[in-house]
Write a protein that holds these residues in place. Structure first.
Motif, short mmCIF file in Angstrom:
data_model
loop_
_atom_site.label_atom_id
_atom_site.label_comp_id
_atom_site.label_asym_id
_atom_site.label_seq_id
_atom_site.Cartn_x
_atom_site.Cartn_y
_atom_site.Cartn_z
N ALA A 153 0.92 -1.10 -0.13
CA ALA A 153 -0.04 -0.13 -0.05
C ALA A 153 0.98 1.13 -0.06
O ALA A 153 0.70 2.31 -0.76
N ASP A 154 1.98 1.46 0.74
CA ASP A 154 2.79 2.43 0.95
C ASP A 154 3.56 2.55 -0.40
O ASP A 154 3.78 3.68 -0.76
N SER A 157 1.00 4.02 -2.93
CA SER A 157 0.09 5.17 -2.40
C SER A 157 -1.16 4.55 -2.84
O SER A 157 -1.83 5.12 -3.42
N ARG A 158 -1.57 3.60 -2.24
CA ARG A 158 -2.83 2.96 -2.50
C ARG A 158 -3.58 2.66 -1.28
O ARG A 158 -2.98 2.50 -0.22
N GLY A 211 -0.06 5.02 2.21
CA GLY A 211 -0.80 3.96 1.91
C GLY A 211 -1.77 3.90 3.03
O GLY A 211 -1.43 4.24 4.33
#
Length: 342
Positions: A153-154, A157-158, A211
């Motif tokens: 996620a990080d 950037s999700r 994220g």
């Protein structure tokens, strides 16, 4: 005496621990011990095996259940057939590890079949007990999965949305979500306001967060909406199978916020991990206590976990409907204190 053990409903980490602990203790008491195969189906089809030190040894460390289980077959409208088949097995009593559906299916026989029950469900929604075995293991799977997904996620950037089991109860999402400090926890008991959720997510983006993790229970829904039903199982006491909320949320969040979003459905991974130490201790204590109840003739009762220890209670406590997350539960308060959206 001839005592049989039955595991009913969906499998849960710790079922094998109950079988081993109760089976070994019963054998030491001098009883003959049997296992009913595949839950109620084993009684309808007269399928049992003898349990001994050889096939019990080491079960506590394994996921699943040596005896098999089923949540497809109930007793409704087949009560006479079920009772006749049980009598053909010539047993003196039945030890049952199951959830609310299993015990509801046995309610009609409490005067004819000596039963001792243990609460089993990863959903932790069975009433009468503070915790059911399998729950701690399921929460561990959720927390570790959310922790692992945070890296990707990080990196991109999700938002990663993790869909978890629980049906109408949000205990797994709540426990796993808090343990992983996921930014958003969505529960069936707390229908969410999508616009308020979007504002929360956009605010996090504006503050530079790379994220985010959302843990959503399969039965969660937006306010004034119903849970998503993935499919139905004909003949099952609980025919509707929830699922699909994570994917719908991911697509809608991408359309209506500044975030990219992906979803993961953990599904049966929550059931298939070997039990944690906590669940092992719980099933040892419950299995031994069930065997002691047999020795004392304390039938049509249940073992439960209350106030930090295993106790005995009426088996009727399992038959009062699902135990849901209260709005004022202390874990909800902890999540809010951490600044999580719940």
């Amino acid at each position: 005496m001839k005592i049989a053990i039955l595991t009913g409903g969906g499998d849960a980490p710790g079922l094998n621990g109950i079988i081993e602990a109760a089976g070994k203790t019963l054998l030491r008491q001098g009883h003959q011990v049997y296992g009913i195969l595949n839950g109620f189906e084993g009684i309808f089809n007269s399928r049992i095996i003898e349990l001994n030190e050889g096939n019990l040894e080491g079960l506590h460390a394994k996921a699943g259940t040596l005896l098999g289980s089923s949540n497809r077959t109930g007793t409704q409208d087949r009560e006479k057939e079920f009772l006749d088949k049980y009598k053909e097995l010539d047993l003196n009593g039945l030890l049952v590890a199951g959830g609310d559906g299993t015990f509801a299916g046995l309610k009609a026989f409490r005067e004819q079949i000596p039963i001792i029950g243990a609460p089993k469900t990863i959903d932790n929604d069975i009433p009468g007990t503070d915790i059911s075995f399998g729950y701690d293991t399921a929460c561990t799977v959720v927390a570790e999965s959310a922790d692992a997904l945070r890296a990707t996620a990080d990196a991109h950037s999700r938002i990663m949305i993790v869909e978890v089991m629980g049906r109408t109860a949000g205990w797994i999402a709540l426990g796993g979500g808090i343990a992983s400090q996921s930014e958003v926890i969505l529960l069936p008991e707390r229908p969410f306001d999508f616009q308020a959720l979007c504002k929360f997510l956009n605010d996090k983006k504006a503050k530079g967060r790379k994220g985010l993790i959302i843990v959503v229970a399969e039965g969660a829904s937006e306010k004034n909406s119903k849970p998503e039903v993935a499919f139905e199982v004909e003949g099952s006491p609980q025919s509707e199978r929830y699922g699909g909320i994570a994917e719908l949320l991911a697509r809608r969040i991408e359309r209506e916020t500044a975030w990219e979003s992906r979803h993961v459905v953990l599904g049966h991974l929550q059931r298939s991990r070997p039990p944690t130490t906590t669940d092992r201790f719980l099933t040892i204590a419950m299995g031994v206590e069930m065997a002691r109840m047999v020795a004392e003739g304390d039938w049509n009762r249940a073992v439960v976990y209350k106030d930090g220890r295993v106790r005995r209670d009426s088996i009727d406590v399992f038959m009062t409907g699902a135990r849901l997350v209260p709005d004022d539960h202390r874990w909800v308060g902890m999540a809010q204190a951490l600044g999580l959206y719940i």
